[in-house]
Design a protein around this motif. Structure first.
Motif, PDB file in Angstrom:
ATOM      1  N   LEU A  83       0.508  -1.259   0.171  1.00 56.08           N
ATOM      2  CA  LEU A  83      -0.053   0.057   0.202  1.00 56.08           C
ATOM      3  C   LEU A  83       0.779   1.329   0.183  1.00 56.08           C
ATOM      4  N   SER A  84       1.973   1.264   0.397  1.00 49.41           N
ATOM      5  CA  SER A  84       2.928   2.572   0.529  1.00 49.41           C
ATOM      6  C   SER A  84       4.024   2.384  -0.348  1.00 49.41           C
ATOM      7  N   MET A  85       4.477   1.192  -0.864  1.00 50.27           N
ATOM      8  CA  MET A  85       5.779   0.990  -1.555  1.00 50.27           C
ATOM      9  C   MET A  85       5.628   0.532  -2.899  1.00 50.27           C
ATOM     10  N   ALA A  86       4.176   0.317  -3.281  1.00 50.17           N
ATOM     11  CA  ALA A  86       4.009  -0.034  -4.663  1.00 50.17           C
ATOM     12  C   ALA A  86       4.466  -1.414  -4.824  1.00 50.17           C
ATOM     13  N   THR A  87       4.525  -2.186  -3.925  1.00 49.27           N
ATOM     14  CA  THR A  87       5.178  -3.598  -4.061  1.00 49.27           C
ATOM     15  C   THR A  87       4.218  -4.753  -3.655  1.00 49.27           C
ATOM     16  N   ASP A  88       3.977  -5.667  -4.425  1.00 50.62           N
ATOM     17  CA  ASP A  88       2.987  -6.697  -4.032  1.00 50.62           C
ATOM     18  C   ASP A  88       3.739  -7.819  -3.568  1.00 50.62           C
ATOM     19  N   LEU A  89       5.014  -8.138  -3.811  1.00 51.74           N
ATOM     20  CA  LEU A  89       5.735  -9.027  -3.433  1.00 51.74           C
ATOM     21  C   LEU A  89       7.222  -8.876  -3.476  1.00 51.74           C
ATOM     22  N   ILE A  90       7.948  -9.176  -2.478  1.00 48.30           N
ATOM     23  CA  ILE A  90       9.399  -9.201  -2.547  1.00 48.30           C
ATOM     24  C   ILE A  90       9.928 -10.534  -2.895  1.00 48.30           C
ATOM     25  N   VAL A  91      10.590 -10.850  -3.987  1.00 49.83           N
ATOM     26  CA  VAL A  91      10.980 -11.996  -4.432  1.00 49.83           C
ATOM     27  C   VAL A  91      12.417 -12.347  -4.502  1.00 49.83           C
ATOM     28  N   SER A  92      12.971 -13.691  -4.257  1.00 45.09           N
ATOM     29  CA  SER A  92      14.451 -14.028  -4.300  1.00 45.09           C
ATOM     30  C   SER A  92      14.397 -15.297  -5.059  1.00 45.09           C
ATOM     31  N   GLY A  93      15.285 -15.283  -5.980  1.00 50.46           N
ATOM     32  CA  GLY A  93      15.572 -16.628  -6.855  1.00 50.46           C
ATOM     33  C   GLY A  93      16.897 -17.140  -6.308  1.00 50.46           C
ATOM     34  N   SER A  94      17.626 -17.888  -7.122  1.00 49.51           N
ATOM     35  CA  SER A  94      18.647 -18.681  -7.000  1.00 49.51           C
ATOM     36  C   SER A  94      19.905 -17.721  -6.293  1.00 49.51           C
ATOM     37  N   GLN A  95      20.049 -16.613  -6.671  1.00 51.74           N
ATOM     38  CA  GLN A  95      21.128 -15.653  -6.605  1.00 51.74           C
ATOM     39  C   GLN A  95      20.947 -14.969  -5.009  1.00 51.74           C
ATOM     40  N   GLU A  96      19.794 -15.366  -4.421  1.00 52.52           N
ATOM     41  CA  GLU A  96      19.325 -14.954  -3.210  1.00 52.52           C
ATOM     42  C   GLU A  96      19.637 -13.177  -3.147  1.00 52.52           C
ATOM     43  N   GLN A  97      18.836 -12.545  -4.109  1.00 52.03           N
ATOM     44  CA  GLN A  97      18.567 -11.046  -4.063  1.00 52.03           C
ATOM     45  C   GLN A  97      17.335 -10.727  -4.338  1.00 52.03           C
ATOM     46  N   ALA A  98      16.860  -9.678  -3.254  1.00 48.43           N
ATOM     47  CA  ALA A  98      15.507  -9.466  -3.101  1.00 48.43           C
ATOM     48  C   ALA A  98      15.289  -8.415  -4.271  1.00 48.43           C
ATOM     49  N   LEU A  99      13.941  -8.811  -4.766  1.00 48.54           N
ATOM     50  CA  LEU A  99      13.428  -7.825  -5.939  1.00 48.54           C
ATOM     51  C   LEU A  99      12.116  -7.468  -5.532  1.00 48.54           C
ATOM     52  N   CYS A 100      11.871  -6.083  -5.701  1.00 50.66           N
ATOM     53  CA  CYS A 100      10.397  -5.641  -5.512  1.00 50.66           C
ATOM     54  C   CYS A 100       9.620  -5.720  -6.752  1.00 50.66           C
ATOM     55  N   ILE A 101       8.520  -6.359  -6.657  1.00 50.32           N
ATOM     56  CA  ILE A 101       7.578  -6.541  -7.879  1.00 50.32           C
ATOM     57  C   ILE A 101       6.056  -6.125  -7.637  1.00 50.32           C
ATOM     58  N   GLN A 102       5.745  -5.282  -8.671  1.00 47.40           N
ATOM     59  CA  GLN A 102       4.429  -5.074  -8.746  1.00 47.40           C
ATOM     60  C   GLN A 102       3.648  -5.744  -9.788  1.00 47.40           C
ATOM     61  N   PHE A 103       2.545  -6.393  -9.474  1.00 46.62           N
ATOM     62  CA  PHE A 103       1.760  -7.218 -10.752  1.00 46.62           C
ATOM     63  C   PHE A 103       0.333  -6.313 -10.931  1.00 46.62           C
ATOM     64  N   THR A 104       0.062  -6.204 -12.120  1.00 36.53           N
ATOM     65  CA  THR A 104      -1.248  -5.404 -12.519  1.00 36.53           C
ATOM     66  C   THR A 104      -1.822  -6.011 -13.904  1.00 36.53           C
ATOM     67  N   SER A 105      -3.216  -6.224 -13.942  1.00 38.07           N
ATOM     68  CA  SER A 105      -4.034  -6.858 -14.880  1.00 38.07           C
ATOM     69  C   SER A 105      -4.449  -5.650 -15.926  1.00 38.07           C
ATOM     70  N   ILE A 106      -4.088  -4.404 -15.588  1.00 32.40           N
ATOM     71  CA  ILE A 106      -4.754  -3.491 -16.455  1.00 32.40           C
ATOM     72  C   ILE A 106      -4.168  -3.603 -17.768  1.00 32.40           C
ATOM     73  N   SER A 107      -4.991  -2.730 -18.580  1.00 33.69           N
ATOM     74  CA  SER A 107      -4.646  -2.926 -20.168  1.00 33.69           C
ATOM     75  C   SER A 107      -3.425  -2.214 -20.604  1.00 33.69           C
ATOM     76  N   GLU A 108      -2.777  -2.403 -21.513  1.00 32.86           N
ATOM     77  CA  GLU A 108      -1.600  -1.922 -21.849  1.00 32.86           C
ATOM     78  C   GLU A 108      -1.641   0.019 -21.987  1.00 32.86           C
ATOM     79  N   GLU A 109      -2.797   0.129 -22.344  1.00 34.50           N
ATOM     80  CA  GLU A 109      -3.389   1.581 -22.662  1.00 34.50           C
ATOM     81  C   GLU A 109      -3.264   2.234 -21.384  1.00 34.50           C
ATOM     82  N   PHE A 110      -3.457   1.821 -20.114  1.00 34.10           N
ATOM     83  CA  PHE A 110      -3.227   2.633 -18.932  1.00 34.10           C
ATOM     84  C   PHE A 110      -2.111   2.105 -18.359  1.00 34.10           C
ATOM     85  N   SER A 111      -1.200   1.012 -18.628  1.00 35.90           N
ATOM     86  CA  SER A 111      -0.345   0.729 -17.628  1.00 35.90           C
ATOM     87  C   SER A 111       0.970   1.621 -17.937  1.00 35.90           C
ATOM     88  N   ASP A 112       1.081   2.362 -18.924  1.00 37.57           N
ATOM     89  CA  ASP A 112       2.225   3.537 -18.636  1.00 37.57           C
ATOM     90  C   ASP A 112       2.095   4.256 -17.655  1.00 37.57           C
TER      91      ASP A 112
END
Length: 232
Positions: free
Chosen positions: A146-175
């Motif tokens: 709600l404050s940092m525009a981050t749905d999930l903080i994710v890490s893969g095999s290199q153990e580096q945290a990445l902030c990610i936001q997911f959205t289903s809005i159309s390309e027209e509004f995603s920019d």
């Protein structure tokens, strides 16, 4: 934990924080004053609000325990966490405690008013399950969302945290939403991020989202704020 217990625990933590971390004391007091005059029965009916309060209590308890350790002990404790959890407690959570949160005053009344519906809860659970099934790690926090525009903080095999936001809005509004997202990440000095828009009717879109998330968690360079669409 019911509303009365939540209020009591917040009061206790405010007292504990007063001699350990004034910034935590101030933030907890702000939250306590927000809910203290609300009837317990009313608070108990507001599931997202109660979930946020319990999450904050847990974070405050962990944070206070960390503050009582020496620097060496603190680092050793943080190293036991997954990369997303370590990133949360070593960087994002203390940053939230110490800095002005311009969005807090917008989402608090919405949460209290029942306007926060968590429409993407099932999607994020599915993404989390897919990531963990691939030996990745994930952290989800209301404050990050709600404050940092981050749905999930994710890490893969290199153990580096990445902030990610997911959205289903159309390309027209995603920019425009992408620009808002990037501005928010800059405000919190988040050094890299991923903005993923998707079409939920696309076959196996969750696996595609997770492929992109894990790859970029491992490889995205500092200072990069990428936007991807599924399908591309």
């Amino acid at each position: 934990m019911q509303a009365k217990e939540v209020k009591d625990q917040l009061k206790f933590l405010i007292s504990e924080a007063s001699s350990i971390d004034p910034s935590l004391e101030k933030r907890l007091d702000e939250v306590y004053r927000w809910i203290k005059d609300k009837k317990n029965g009313l608070l108990n009916t507001k599931k997202p609000l109660m979930a946020f309060l319990l999450e904050l209590i847990n974070d405050a308890e962990v944070w206070l325990e960390l503050q009582l350790l020496t620097k060496e002990e603190q680092q050793a404790a943080l190293n036991l966490f997954t990369p997303p959890v370590r990133y949360w407690y070593s960087y994002l959570f203390p940053k939230w405690l110490n800095e002005l949160d311009p969005k807090l005053y917008k989402w608090k009344p919405k949460m209290m008013g029942g306007q926060f519906t968590q429409e993407d809860a099932k999607l994020l659970t599915a993404i989390t399950n897919e990531i963990t099934s691939r030996q990745g790690s994930v952290l989800q926090r209301y404050v990050a969302d709600l404050s940092m525009a981050t749905d999930l903080i994710v890490s893969g095999s290199q153990e580096q945290a990445l902030c990610i936001q997911f959205t289903s809005i159309s390309e027209e509004f995603s920019d425009s939403k992408y620009q808002e997202w990037k501005t928010t990440l800059f405000k919190w000095s988040i050094d890299r991020g991923l903005f993923l828009s998707f079409d939920p009717s696309y076959p196996e879109f969750i696996k595609q989202l997770v492929n992109i998330a894990l790859y970029n968690s491992n490889n995205l360079k500092i200072g990069s704020y990428l936007k991807f669409s599924v399908p591309s």
